[in-house]
Structure formats: structure tokens, C-alpha cells
Design a protein around this motif. Structure first.
Motif, PDB file in Angstrom:
ATOM      1  N   TYR A 174      -0.633   0.580  -9.248  1.00 41.34           N
ATOM      2  CA  TYR A 174       0.415  -0.051  -8.457  1.00 41.34           C
ATOM      3  C   TYR A 174       0.792   0.834  -7.270  1.00 41.34           C
ATOM      4  O   TYR A 174       1.083   0.335  -6.169  1.00 41.34           O
ATOM      5  N   ALA A 175       0.773   2.143  -7.471  1.00 41.02           N
ATOM      6  CA  ALA A 175       1.065   3.069  -6.377  1.00 41.02           C
ATOM      7  C   ALA A 175       0.026   2.924  -5.262  1.00 41.02           C
ATOM      8  O   ALA A 175       0.358   2.986  -4.075  1.00 41.02           O
ATOM      9  N   LYS A 176      -1.230   2.732  -5.644  1.00 43.27           N
ATOM     10  CA  LYS A 176      -2.286   2.551  -4.640  1.00 43.27           C
ATOM     11  C   LYS A 176      -2.069   1.272  -3.852  1.00 43.27           C
ATOM     12  O   LYS A 176      -2.236   1.246  -2.624  1.00 43.27           O
ATOM     13  N   TRP A 177      -1.704   0.192  -4.541  1.00 42.37           N
ATOM     14  CA  TRP A 177      -1.444  -1.075  -3.851  1.00 42.37           C
ATOM     15  C   TRP A 177      -0.297  -0.906  -2.867  1.00 42.37           C
ATOM     16  O   TRP A 177      -0.387  -1.329  -1.700  1.00 42.37           O
ATOM     17  N   ILE A 178       0.795  -0.286  -3.296  1.00 38.85           N
ATOM     18  CA  ILE A 178       1.953  -0.080  -2.431  1.00 38.85           C
ATOM     19  C   ILE A 178       1.579   0.757  -1.214  1.00 38.85           C
ATOM     20  O   ILE A 178       1.953   0.437  -0.076  1.00 38.85           O
ATOM     21  N   ALA A 179       0.834   1.835  -1.435  1.00 34.42           N
ATOM     22  CA  ALA A 179       0.465   2.729  -0.331  1.00 34.42           C
ATOM     23  C   ALA A 179      -0.399   2.017   0.698  1.00 34.42           C
ATOM     24  O   ALA A 179      -0.286   2.286   1.907  1.00 34.42           O
ATOM     25  N   THR A 180      -1.241   1.098   0.259  1.00 39.82           N
ATOM     26  CA  THR A 180      -2.116   0.376   1.180  1.00 39.82           C
ATOM     27  C   THR A 180      -1.315  -0.410   2.199  1.00 39.82           C
ATOM     28  O   THR A 180      -1.626  -0.410   3.398  1.00 39.82           O
ATOM     29  N   TYR A 181      -0.270  -1.090   1.748  1.00 37.03           N
ATOM     30  CA  TYR A 181       0.495  -1.956   2.649  1.00 37.03           C
ATOM     31  C   TYR A 181       1.667  -1.240   3.309  1.00 37.03           C
ATOM     32  O   TYR A 181       2.181  -1.712   4.325  1.00 37.03           O
ATOM     33  N   GLY A 182       2.088  -0.114   2.762  1.00 37.46           N
ATOM     34  CA  GLY A 182       3.122   0.680   3.418  1.00 37.46           C
ATOM     35  C   GLY A 182       2.549   1.642   4.432  1.00 37.46           C
ATOM     36  O   GLY A 182       3.283   2.221   5.240  1.00 37.46           O
ATOM     37  N   ASP A 183       1.234   1.815   4.433  1.00 33.04           N
ATOM     38  CA  ASP A 183       0.556   2.786   5.288  1.00 33.04           C
ATOM     39  C   ASP A 183       0.734   2.447   6.764  1.00 33.04           C
ATOM     40  O   ASP A 183       0.753   1.272   7.157  1.00 33.04           O
ATOM     41  N   GLU A 184       0.820   3.481   7.606  1.00 32.28           N
ATOM     42  CA  GLU A 184       1.034   3.287   9.036  1.00 32.28           C
ATOM     43  C   GLU A 184      -0.115   2.515   9.679  1.00 32.28           C
ATOM     44  O   GLU A 184       0.098   1.752  10.631  1.00 32.28           O
ATOM     45  N   ALA A 185      -1.335   2.688   9.195  1.00 30.32           N
ATOM     46  CA  ALA A 185      -2.471   1.961   9.775  1.00 30.32           C
ATOM     47  C   ALA A 185      -2.258   0.452   9.662  1.00 30.32           C
ATOM     48  O   ALA A 185      -2.498  -0.296  10.628  1.00 30.32           O
ATOM     49  N   PHE A 186      -1.804  -0.010   8.488  1.00 31.12           N
ATOM     50  CA  PHE A 186      -1.539  -1.439   8.323  1.00 31.12           C
ATOM     51  C   PHE A 186      -0.318  -1.857   9.140  1.00 31.12           C
ATOM     52  O   PHE A 186      -0.314  -2.919   9.773  1.00 31.12           O
ATOM     53  N   GLN A 187       0.715  -1.034   9.153  1.00 35.54           N
ATOM     54  CA  GLN A 187       1.918  -1.360   9.914  1.00 35.54           C
ATOM     55  C   GLN A 187       1.604  -1.535  11.397  1.00 35.54           C
ATOM     56  O   GLN A 187       2.154  -2.426  12.062  1.00 35.54           O
ATOM     57  N   SER A 188       0.704  -0.721  11.939  1.00 41.58           N
ATOM     58  CA  SER A 188       0.380  -0.824  13.367  1.00 41.58           C
ATOM     59  C   SER A 188      -0.369  -2.119  13.666  1.00 41.58           C
ATOM     60  O   SER A 188      -0.171  -2.723  14.735  1.00 41.58           O
ATOM     61  N   VAL A 189      -1.217  -2.557  12.746  1.00 41.52           N
ATOM     62  CA  VAL A 189      -1.896  -3.844  12.907  1.00 41.52           C
ATOM     63  C   VAL A 189      -0.869  -4.970  12.962  1.00 41.52           C
ATOM     64  O   VAL A 189      -0.942  -5.873  13.811  1.00 41.52           O
ATOM     65  N   VAL A 190       0.115  -4.911  12.079  1.00 41.23           N
ATOM     66  CA  VAL A 190       1.137  -5.957  12.030  1.00 41.23           C
ATOM     67  C   VAL A 190       1.974  -5.955  13.307  1.00 41.23           C
ATOM     68  O   VAL A 190       2.292  -7.017  13.850  1.00 41.23           O
TER      69      VAL A 190
END
Length: 228
Positions: free
Chosen positions: A164-180
Motif C-alpha cells: 500500500y505504501a508503494k501505491w501511495i508513493a506512486t501517485y503522491g510522487d512529484e513526477a506524477f503531480q507534474s503530469v497532472v
């Protein structure tokens, strides 16, 4: 005295305001809470991973249609890259999760597409194929934006469960945030050009697929199956 003028709301402001009650329900859902405190049953998470694998294959197709409809070359490239990224996520991260469950990605692909997944992807693909570019972007946007917001919300808490920590980190990560952030900036540019009637359709599609996001987590929590 000259009356003050109120600046019109950006499209993203209007869209988020339209789903604030939905987003509150998402954060309050026991599936999301169970990710951070580690109490989410593994069976519920497995259900989610399998259905998300099915979903992401159609979501990649939806993003490819957005790329095809984009009037700007930079947006064509960006959505095409995101379509590839969605497939990479399905093949990479989900394969790791399935391995943790003692199964393979091929086994997950062989499992049935369940009612909520089928309904969500059917609506998504019908909208992106049949609607305008603005409508297509509105339909795919919740999967970007809601996951980014949930990821941000949960990142500080993380989870005692490493999956679950891995899933959370994937979507909280800055790389994903910048795409959004890039997609949100595009959405506001679109909002400056569309008619009031198209804007209403955009809000409707965005609200509908946001509701499907809640339903997707709820289906995993309930262990949804085909009733007949």
C-alpha cells in the motif's frame, strides 16, 4: 462609483467545485482509509489491482483518442506519452502487485472485467470517441486529478503495509503531480475557448467519471462480482 467586476472562475475551479462532495466521499471511503492504516484486506486490494489492469488498457485507448483529437502538436505528444505511460503502469507496477499475490499479470488479464469497470470504461470510451476534444479531456481528467489529490493526501501518512505504501508513493510522487499540473493547465486553456453549452457538457462528463472513481474503489471494497 464603478462596480467591481468578479473574475470568471477558471474551468478547473468550476470542475473541482462540481465534485467536492464526491471527493469527500472518496477520502472517507474505508478502502482509502485502509490503505494508510494497513487494515485494507489484501483480497480487496487484489480486486482493485486486477480491475485497474483492465481499466488502464481502455484508459490508454482513451488517452490515445485525446491525442488524436488534440489541435496542438505538443498536446498530441503529451497525451500519446501518457497513453504509453498508462500501459507501462499496467505492465510494471501491477505485475509487481500480482507477484506479491502469488499470481501473474497474465492470470490477472484472464480474470473477468466486472460491472463497475465495464460501465466506467464504456462511458469513458463512448465520450472520448463521440465528443469534442474538450469533452474527451473532461472524461479522462478525474483519473489524473483525483489520484493526484488522493496521493498527496495519503503521502504523509503512507502505510505500514509495503504494498500500500508503494501505491501511495506512486501517485503522491512529484513526477506524477507534474503530469497532472500540465493537464490542468491545458484544461484551463480549453475553458477559455469553449461555448457555454460545451462547458456544461464538460462539467457533466467530469462529474460522471469522478463518480465512477468512487464506485471503482467501492466495488473493490465490496468484492463486486457479476450477480448472474
Amino acid at each position: 462609483m464603478t462596480p467591481s467586476r468578479t473574475e470568471p472562475r477558471s474551468l478547473t475551479d468550476e470542475l473541482w467545485a462540481s465534485i467536492e462532495p464526491v471527493y469527500a466521499k472518496i477520502l472517507d471511503h474505508p478502502f482509502v482509509g485502509g490503505l494508510t492504516d494497513g487494515t485494507l484486506p489484501r483480497a480487496a486490494f487484489r480486486h482493485f489491482v486486477v480491475q485497474d489492469s483492465h481499466y488502464l488498457r481502455d484508459y490508454a485507448r482513451a488517452l490515445a483518442v485525446c491525442a488524436a483529437k488534440a489541435p496542438d502538436e505538443a498536446d498530441v505528444r503529451a497525451f500519446a506519452d501518457d497513453a504509453v505511460g498508462a500501459l507501462a503502469a499496467e505492465q510494471g507496477m501491477h505485475a509487481e502487485f500480482m507477484d506479491a499475490f502469488g499470481a501473474s499479470a497474465e492470470q490477472a488479464a484472464a480474470e473477468p472485467v466486472l460491472p463497475t469497470t465495464r460501465a466506467y470504461t464504456s462511458y469513458l470510451l463512448a465520450t472520448v470517441y463521440g465528443g469534442s476534444f474538450a469533452e474527451a479531456v473532461a472524461a479522462v481528467l478525474p483519473c489524473y486529478w483525483i489520484y493526484a489529490r488522493v496521493g498527496q493526501e495519503l503521502l504523509a501518512k503512507s502505510s505500514p503495509d509495503p504494498l500500500y505504501a508503494k501505491w501511495i508513493a506512486t501517485y503522491g510522487d512529484e513526477a506524477f503531480q507534474s503530469v497532472v499540473r500540465r493537464v490542468l493547465a491545458l484544461t484551463d486553456r480549453i475553458g477559455e475557448e469553449i461555448s457555454p453549452a460545451e462547458r456544461r457538457r464538460v462539467v457533466e462528463h467530469f462529474t460522471t467519471t469522478s463518480r465512477y472513481e468512487w464506485m471503482f474503489w467501492d466495488a473493490a471494497w465490496r468484492g463486486e462480482t457479476w450477480p448472474v
